[in-house]
Design a protein around this motif. Sequence first.
Motif, mmCIF file in Angstrom:
data_model
loop_
_atom_site.group_PDB
_atom_site.id
_atom_site.type_symbol
_atom_site.label_atom_id
_atom_site.label_comp_id
_atom_site.label_asym_id
_atom_site.label_seq_id
_atom_site.Cartn_x
_atom_site.Cartn_y
_atom_site.Cartn_z
ATOM 1 N N PHE A 40 55.418 95.802 54.423
ATOM 2 C CA PHE A 40 56.109 97.011 53.985
ATOM 3 C C PHE A 40 57.375 97.241 54.810
ATOM 4 O O PHE A 40 58.436 97.552 54.264
ATOM 5 C CB PHE A 40 55.180 98.220 54.121
ATOM 6 C CG PHE A 40 55.870 99.542 53.934
ATOM 7 C CD1 PHE A 40 56.203 99.986 52.672
ATOM 8 C CD2 PHE A 40 56.214 100.322 55.027
ATOM 9 C CE1 PHE A 40 56.857 101.203 52.496
ATOM 10 C CE2 PHE A 40 56.859 101.536 54.868
ATOM 11 C CZ PHE A 40 57.183 101.971 53.592
ATOM 12 N N ARG A 41 57.280 97.063 56.115
ATOM 13 C CA ARG A 41 58.431 97.286 56.985
ATOM 14 C C ARG A 41 59.567 96.327 56.628
ATOM 15 O O ARG A 41 60.733 96.717 56.537
ATOM 16 C CB ARG A 41 58.007 97.096 58.441
ATOM 17 C CG ARG A 41 59.112 97.348 59.439
ATOM 18 C CD ARG A 41 58.621 97.129 60.857
ATOM 19 N NE ARG A 41 58.764 98.345 61.648
ATOM 20 C CZ ARG A 41 58.480 98.422 62.945
ATOM 21 N NH1 ARG A 41 58.030 97.367 63.575
ATOM 22 N NH2 ARG A 41 58.649 99.550 63.598
ATOM 23 N N GLN A 42 59.237 95.071 56.398
ATOM 24 C CA GLN A 42 60.260 94.097 56.036
ATOM 25 C C GLN A 42 60.884 94.438 54.687
ATOM 26 O O GLN A 42 62.103 94.381 54.505
ATOM 27 C CB GLN A 42 59.648 92.692 55.985
ATOM 28 C CG GLN A 42 60.648 91.617 55.574
ATOM 29 C CD GLN A 42 60.010 90.246 55.543
ATOM 30 O OE1 GLN A 42 58.920 90.038 56.050
ATOM 31 N NE2 GLN A 42 60.699 89.290 54.952
ATOM 32 N N GLN A 43 60.043 94.826 53.737
ATOM 33 C CA GLN A 43 60.534 95.160 52.396
ATOM 34 C C GLN A 43 61.504 96.328 52.448
ATOM 35 O O GLN A 43 62.553 96.316 51.781
ATOM 36 C CB GLN A 43 59.349 95.502 51.495
ATOM 37 C CG GLN A 43 59.751 96.023 50.114
ATOM 38 C CD GLN A 43 58.535 96.425 49.306
ATOM 39 O OE1 GLN A 43 57.785 95.592 48.828
ATOM 40 N NE2 GLN A 43 58.315 97.729 49.147
ATOM 41 N N GLU A 44 61.190 97.359 53.226
ATOM 42 C CA GLU A 44 62.057 98.528 53.299
ATOM 43 C C GLU A 44 63.412 98.179 53.923
ATOM 44 O O GLU A 44 64.455 98.655 53.490
ATOM 45 C CB GLU A 44 61.379 99.637 54.110
ATOM 46 C CG GLU A 44 60.191 100.262 53.404
ATOM 47 C CD GLU A 44 60.577 100.849 52.060
ATOM 48 O OE1 GLU A 44 61.411 101.763 52.030
ATOM 49 O OE2 GLU A 44 60.058 100.376 51.033
ATOM 50 N N ALA A 45 63.398 97.329 54.949
ATOM 51 C CA ALA A 45 64.653 96.937 55.579
ATOM 52 C C ALA A 45 65.515 96.130 54.612
ATOM 53 O O ALA A 45 66.728 96.341 54.501
ATOM 54 C CB ALA A 45 64.367 96.119 56.839
ATOM 55 N N GLU A 46 64.891 95.202 53.897
ATOM 56 C CA GLU A 46 65.653 94.375 52.961
ATOM 57 C C GLU A 46 66.151 95.199 51.778
ATOM 58 O O GLU A 46 67.241 94.976 51.256
ATOM 59 C CB GLU A 46 64.783 93.213 52.467
ATOM 60 C CG GLU A 46 64.364 92.245 53.556
ATOM 61 C CD GLU A 46 65.538 91.532 54.194
ATOM 62 O OE1 GLU A 46 66.624 91.513 53.581
ATOM 63 O OE2 GLU A 46 65.379 91.013 55.312
ATOM 64 N N ARG A 47 65.353 96.158 51.355
ATOM 65 C CA ARG A 47 65.780 97.006 50.241
ATOM 66 C C ARG A 47 67.016 97.816 50.627
ATOM 67 O O ARG A 47 67.963 97.945 49.858
ATOM 68 C CB ARG A 47 64.650 97.951 49.842
ATOM 69 C CG ARG A 47 65.027 98.913 48.716
ATOM 70 C CD ARG A 47 63.895 99.861 48.425
ATOM 71 N NE ARG A 47 62.729 99.154 47.936
ATOM 72 C CZ ARG A 47 61.525 99.714 47.824
ATOM 73 N NH1 ARG A 47 61.348 100.968 48.186
ATOM 74 N NH2 ARG A 47 60.502 99.016 47.370
ATOM 75 N N ALA A 48 67.017 98.346 51.853
ATOM 76 C CA ALA A 48 68.171 99.110 52.300
ATOM 77 C C ALA A 48 69.410 98.225 52.387
ATOM 78 O O ALA A 48 70.512 98.618 52.022
ATOM 79 C CB ALA A 48 67.884 99.741 53.661
ATOM 80 N N THR A 49 69.204 97.003 52.867
ATOM 81 C CA THR A 49 70.326 96.074 52.967
ATOM 82 C C THR A 49 70.886 95.757 51.595
ATOM 83 O O THR A 49 72.094 95.738 51.372
ATOM 84 C CB THR A 49 69.872 94.773 53.654
ATOM 85 O OG1 THR A 49 69.314 95.093 54.930
ATOM 86 C CG2 THR A 49 71.045 93.833 53.854
ATOM 87 N N ALA A 50 69.986 95.513 50.631
ATOM 88 C CA ALA A 50 70.439 95.157 49.287
ATOM 89 C C ALA A 50 71.147 96.314 48.605
ATOM 90 O O ALA A 50 72.109 96.129 47.862
ATOM 91 C CB ALA A 50 69.244 94.697 48.449
ATOM 92 N N GLN A 51 70.693 97.533 48.847
ATOM 93 C CA GLN A 51 71.251 98.684 48.141
ATOM 94 C C GLN A 51 72.581 99.152 48.738
ATOM 95 O O GLN A 51 73.485 99.565 48.028
ATOM 96 C CB GLN A 51 70.254 99.851 48.167
ATOM 97 C CG GLN A 51 69.050 99.629 47.274
ATOM 98 C CD GLN A 51 68.063 100.774 47.382
ATOM 99 O OE1 GLN A 51 68.165 101.619 48.260
ATOM 100 N NE2 GLN A 51 67.090 100.798 46.494
ATOM 101 N N HIS A 52 72.704 99.067 50.063
ATOM 102 C CA HIS A 52 73.851 99.687 50.711
ATOM 103 C C HIS A 52 74.757 98.728 51.478
ATOM 104 O O HIS A 52 75.828 99.112 51.922
ATOM 105 C CB HIS A 52 73.374 100.775 51.694
ATOM 106 C CG HIS A 52 72.481 101.780 51.059
ATOM 107 N ND1 HIS A 52 72.919 102.650 50.093
ATOM 108 C CD2 HIS A 52 71.165 102.040 51.239
ATOM 109 C CE1 HIS A 52 71.908 103.439 49.722
ATOM 110 N NE2 HIS A 52 70.845 103.081 50.389
ATOM 111 N N GLY A 53 74.327 97.477 51.663
ATOM 112 C CA GLY A 53 75.108 96.570 52.496
ATOM 113 C C GLY A 53 74.807 96.814 53.961
ATOM 114 O O GLY A 53 74.201 97.806 54.339
ATOM 115 N N ILE A 54 75.234 95.891 54.806
ATOM 116 C CA ILE A 54 74.875 95.979 56.222
ATOM 117 C C ILE A 54 75.635 97.091 56.916
ATOM 118 O O ILE A 54 75.109 97.823 57.735
ATOM 119 C CB ILE A 54 75.126 94.623 56.907
ATOM 120 C CG1 ILE A 54 74.157 93.580 56.343
ATOM 121 C CG2 ILE A 54 74.974 94.731 58.408
ATOM 122 C CD1 ILE A 54 74.353 92.202 56.906
ATOM 123 N N ALA A 55 76.926 97.235 56.601
ATOM 124 C CA ALA A 55 77.739 98.212 57.324
ATOM 125 C C ALA A 55 77.739 99.552 56.610
ATOM 126 O O ALA A 55 77.711 99.637 55.400
ATOM 127 C CB ALA A 55 79.165 97.690 57.444
#
Length: 777
Positions: free
Chosen positions: A308-323
């Motif tokens: 779950f923790r990994q999924q949430e981090a990747e989802r945020a990255t995909a939705q908003h970009g790293i910066a």
Amino acid sequence: MSFRPFTSESYAQDDRPEAWRDVLAAVGLQPAGGHSFFDGHATASHRHAAGVALTRMAAGAQTVGPRAHGNEDLPIALMPVEDGMVLKSAGGHRIVPVGHLVLLPRSGDWSIVFQRDMRAIVLSVTSEALHGRLSGKPRLGEPRVVSPSGFADVFARLLDATARTLDSLSDAEWDSIAQSLVDLFLTLAHQLAASASDAGSSATQAALLHRICQTIERRLDDPDLVPARVAQAEGISERYLQKLFETVGDNFTHYVRERRLQRAWADLSNPTEAHRSISEIAYAYGFGDSAHFSRAFRHRFGLPPREFRQQEAERATAQHGIAGQRGWPQEALAQLRAHQTGTEARGAVTRADAEGPATAERRHHHLPVEASRVHWGYFSRSLPPQIEIASGDTITIETLTQHASDAPDLMIAGDAGAESVFGWSRDKKNVDRRGAGPMDASVFGRGAGEGFGVHICTGPVAVKDAQPGDVLEVRILDIVPRASRNPNHAGRVFGSSVAAWWGYHYNEFLGGPKPREIVTIYEIFDAPEEPHARALYSYRWEPQTDPFGVVHTTYDYPGVPVAPATVKRRHAVLDGVRIPLRPHFGVIAVAPREVDFVDSVPPSYFGGNLDNWRLGKGSTVYLPVSVPGALLSVGDSHATQGDGELSGTAIECSMTGTFEVILHKKADLAGRPFADLSYPLIETETDWVLTGFSHPNYLAEFGAQGQSEVYAKSSLDLAMKDAFRKMRRFLMNVRGLSEDEAIALMSAAVDFGVTQVVDGNWGVHAILSKRLFQDAT
């Protein structure tokens, strides 16, 4: 007054938020909490009459609140049909159990949070339905949670029964029931309004409960947080403490566990907490045992904490970009990725059986079949990969038909791989779990897994860098039948077809005995000039006793070895008939995200048991990725099959396939035919083939009961509607046609066919010829 179904499959991704807003608005709700929409599948059954609207919704996690400028003073009635709903209001947070009613004012500072899935029934009654009754407007200042007892239970049961049958009620029946719902609703609302006007003991109880909840919130880290200690601290009896929680439809233990899990959920989804280990977070909320916490979290939210923790981090990255991510600092993401990289390094998947000269760009892999490399009858997001490959790599995957035991002398004997998978003695079954059911074999008297799912799948194969939202392109480069390894039949190829109890024909026999199940064994001739199958013999299924001593009176459990002496072979079957070959894989799947063990029989958005003969050599299937690594599995190989798969199976035959796997990242999908993909899309040299199902995502639509509900509710009518909606969407969003143009073209030039009627989730495919657009600019 007509029935109006909604499915997100009708809309392109960019159009879905507005379409979903319309669904919510029809019952006085709107998205809230800063989330305009969810990224997932949604369905709704909606019925309305004058001033009455009833909707049964199924969608992903989200927050909803009152529609802006709601001016009706009649409350909205909402009832969750699955766990995970939280009411937020001025009075605090309340967990609303399944079956409880919530009456919500049309305006105010409240919201409903569906943390995992939104599954609810919503009734909206406006003054139009009151027909001028002066006493018909009870006022409710704050949301109220009502337990299903007494009169409220009668109302809740009618609400649930009506929502389940919305699509089958006539207009006259709906009118009658709608008026009954209005009358019952008004009675209940008046009762609550009257009780709310009593500001005596109820207010005192509410204040005391609020103080107790605040105490609990401060002491969630205390493993000894028990009712007796809290009651003692407040100077009340433990019994009275429990009665306070009952007034809001809850109990002390459930509330504390839920708040602990919710707080842990929030910390695990927050990258600013990435420096803290999962064990640390668990301990901070009163879980002294990490294993217990992992089990409880997985049961509540559907994923283990680490995943779950990994999924949430990747989802945020995909939705908003790293910066520049709002609420997701870049440094925290970097910390989390570093933590995950270390974990992955410790449990890294090796590239087994790589062969040939490797290059940095492309490698070829080989995945042989044996007991340790198959999963039988289910898909799972938690299966460890057998091999990891990179985008652009090719892989040869050996598969076995689950029907090899219909003629073990022809299809198992002498074959080390098959003997490994089918090995079964009095003391041991090499592949113990066969299906998505419970491991307790006593439940139905069969084997572990209980036969809920039947297909032998090789894999899964992890694809490097694959993440939810990506698309996996699987090109079928070659398919080769697996020859018999029995010295007496060396080089010959055999297959089996079963006219089984799950077949479409089973209740339509003309002659006796009725009913019956017939197994037909074929020889497969793969000669280039005329590849075909010819029947060798058939036999009627007779009760078989498996090595564990269980008697199988019907063909209930593929893999049960058939003893030759127990059946009477009938030769000269289909004499003179040659069946052209259409070699293909019935199952090509990535892992679904919704639940951990999924029956392999009903196909869905993740692929699975598609049973479409067009998935042969030279074709490609595009699948939406929904879990990290994609987890590709292949199985259920067929020598040939007709559209419909009427009797229950194709000619099932073990085969080996070679595939090229290409990963398309979410950020690069725009303008591609498989952009916005929410279903398996097949491409051949000449056609696009869109797959429609009775229930395009039955796991999301039905929730916890999905794997049984889909069998009961499938129909060709629903599958045809889904195929139509998907083709309309494809023509409008990929080919740029207007809706009217798309409908005209579908009627004139698109072929709709029945894929299968035996897989629990029935299928209709729509075939669009590429030649139609050869002159288009």
